[in-house]
Design an enzyme around this catalytic site. Structure first.
Site, PDB file in Angstrom:
ATOM      1  N   PRO A  10      83.635  45.842   1.189  1.00 37.23           N
ATOM      2  CA  PRO A  10      83.508  44.824   0.140  1.00 37.23           C
ATOM      3  C   PRO A  10      82.589  43.657   0.494  1.00 37.23           C
ATOM      4  CG  PRO A  10      85.672  44.740   1.188  1.00 37.23           C
ATOM      5  CD  PRO A  10      85.016  46.004   1.652  1.00 37.23           C
ATOM      6  N   ASN A  11      81.822  43.261  -0.505  1.00 42.49           N
ATOM      7  CA  ASN A  11      80.922  42.094  -0.461  1.00 42.49           C
ATOM      8  C   ASN A  11      79.662  42.303   0.380  1.00 42.49           C
ATOM      9  OD1 ASN A  11      82.660  40.377  -2.086  1.00 42.49           O
ATOM     10  ND2 ASN A  11      84.023  40.376  -0.317  1.00 42.49           N
ATOM     11  N   ARG A  18      75.524  35.730  -0.090  1.00 43.34           N
ATOM     12  CA  ARG A  18      76.794  35.199   0.441  1.00 43.34           C
ATOM     13  C   ARG A  18      76.579  34.560   1.816  1.00 43.34           C
ATOM     14  NH1 ARG A  18      80.255  40.039   3.300  1.00 43.34           N
ATOM     15  NH2 ARG A  18      81.812  38.395   3.311  1.00 43.34           N
ATOM     16  N   TYR A  23      75.687  35.389   7.601  1.00 40.21           N
ATOM     17  CA  TYR A  23      75.195  36.772   7.485  1.00 40.21           C
ATOM     18  C   TYR A  23      73.676  36.891   7.386  1.00 40.21           C
ATOM     19  CZ  TYR A  23      80.136  37.542   6.572  1.00 40.21           C
ATOM     20  OH  TYR A  23      81.494  37.569   6.694  1.00 40.21           O
ATOM     21  N   ASN A  78      80.923  49.542   8.389  1.00 37.47           N
ATOM     22  CA  ASN A  78      81.269  48.125   8.378  1.00 37.47           C
ATOM     23  C   ASN A  78      82.342  47.979   7.300  1.00 37.47           C
ATOM     24  OD1 ASN A  78      81.554  45.404   8.206  1.00 37.47           O
ATOM     25  ND2 ASN A  78      79.360  44.940   7.947  1.00 37.47           N
ATOM     26  N   ALA A  81      85.897  43.034   5.024  1.00 37.80           N
ATOM     27  CA  ALA A  81      87.223  42.398   5.040  1.00 37.80           C
ATOM     28  C   ALA A  81      88.355  43.396   5.294  1.00 37.80           C
ATOM     29  CB  ALA A  81      87.450  41.669   3.720  1.00 37.80           C
ATOM     30  N   HIS A  84      90.354  43.952   8.662  1.00 37.26           N
ATOM     31  CA  HIS A  84      91.497  43.141   9.096  1.00 37.26           C
ATOM     32  C   HIS A  84      92.786  43.475   8.352  1.00 37.26           C
ATOM     33  CE1 HIS A  84      88.073  41.068  10.758  1.00 37.26           C
ATOM     34  NE2 HIS A  84      87.608  40.822   9.543  1.00 37.26           N
ATOM     35  N   ASP A  91      93.708  55.011   9.007  1.00 34.67           N
ATOM     36  CA  ASP A  91      94.257  56.371   9.046  1.00 34.67           C
ATOM     37  C   ASP A  91      93.204  57.408   8.658  1.00 34.67           C
ATOM     38  OD1 ASP A  91      96.628  55.186   9.752  1.00 34.67           O
ATOM     39  OD2 ASP A  91      97.657  55.585   7.861  1.00 34.67           O
ATOM     40  N   GLU A 102      81.874  51.275  14.570  1.00 30.72           N
ATOM     41  CA  GLU A 102      82.116  50.166  13.633  1.00 30.72           C
ATOM     42  C   GLU A 102      81.165  49.030  13.966  1.00 30.72           C
ATOM     43  OE1 GLU A 102      86.239  49.062  12.617  1.00 30.72           O
ATOM     44  OE2 GLU A 102      85.680  47.027  13.161  1.00 30.72           O
ATOM     45  N   HIS A 104      79.697  44.953  12.802  1.00 32.18           N
ATOM     46  CA  HIS A 104      79.846  43.715  12.037  1.00 32.18           C
ATOM     47  C   HIS A 104      78.610  42.862  12.237  1.00 32.18           C
ATOM     48  CE1 HIS A 104      83.983  44.584  11.036  1.00 32.18           C
ATOM     49  NE2 HIS A 104      84.087  45.058  12.258  1.00 32.18           N
ATOM     50  N   SER A 106      78.428  39.588  11.742  1.00 30.53           N
ATOM     51  CA  SER A 106      78.853  38.380  12.443  1.00 30.53           C
ATOM     52  C   SER A 106      79.685  38.767  13.659  1.00 30.53           C
ATOM     53  CB  SER A 106      79.681  37.500  11.500  1.00 30.53           C
ATOM     54  OG  SER A 106      80.879  38.167  11.130  1.00 30.53           O
ATOM     55  N   ARG A 111      85.272  33.657  14.918  1.00 31.50           N
ATOM     56  CA  ARG A 111      85.557  33.140  13.582  1.00 31.50           C
ATOM     57  C   ARG A 111      87.053  32.839  13.383  1.00 31.50           C
ATOM     58  NH1 ARG A 111      82.423  36.569   9.262  1.00 31.50           N
ATOM     59  NH2 ARG A 111      83.019  34.746   8.027  1.00 31.50           N
ATOM     60  N   ARG A 115      90.718  36.927  11.326  1.00 31.58           N
ATOM     61  CA  ARG A 115      89.801  38.052  11.618  1.00 31.58           C
ATOM     62  C   ARG A 115      90.072  38.652  12.993  1.00 31.58           C
ATOM     63  NH1 ARG A 115      85.953  37.448   7.346  1.00 31.58           N
ATOM     64  NH2 ARG A 115      85.938  35.248   6.788  1.00 31.58           N
TER      65      ARG A 115
END
Ligand code: DQA
Length: 149
Positions: A10-11, A18, A23, A78, A81, A84, A91, A102, A104, A106, A111, A115
């Protein structure tokens, strides 16, 4: 052929708009273009497929589909959100038979405290933090350098 699926949560479609101080100012399309360009200098016959969704269930469906795709050499994700919060994505990632990295943009360790819980990270092989727009380049390279054959 080295075939990689890159999943964004998301986002991530809002990159460039954003929280640019966190970012950076590049859009997802710009990052996709530079990822392809830079990686073509390192990896021959690379095929990257990109998927982005703001919806947890769609991400789980995509991971399930990827888990039975025997042409795939690895997955970069990635979860944004959902990193977390999502036991469901955690799963689903356990289904993967190919390595998962994985990433990220940032450095989430620097942070907010919320997170610090990293549910999805528990079911991946590699995890990269804080590489900004180069996160996906580094994620694919980690899969390439650590490949088994
Ligand atoms: C992120 C970090 C997450 O904590 C956040 O919710 C995101 C983006 C990153 O790439 O830095 O949306 O995954």
């Amino acid at each position: 052929m080295f075939k990689i699926l890159i999943i964004n949560g998301p986002n991530i479609n809002m990159l460039g708009k954003r929280e640019k101080d966190i970012y950076g100012g590049h859009t997802l399309q710009e990052i996709q273009d530079s990822t392809k360009k830079v990686l073509s200098e390192y990896i021959d016959h690379l095929e990257i497929e990109w998927f982005q969704s703001n919806i947890e269930g769609e991400i789980i469906n995509e991971i399930q589909k990827a888990s039975s795709n025997n042409k795939l050499n690895g997955l970069v994700i990635n979860p944004a959100a959902y990193t977390h919060t999502s036991v469901g994505i955690h799963d689903a990632l356990k289904l993967m038979k190919v390595p998962v990295c994985e990433v990220h943009l940032s450095n989430t360790f620097q942070r907010e405290d919320f997170r610090k819980e990293r549910i999805t990270s528990r079911s991946v092989n590699f995890a990269l933090e804080g590489l900004g727009k180069n996160a996906y380049i580094n994620g694919v390279l980690a899969l390439w350098i650590n490949r088994e054959n």
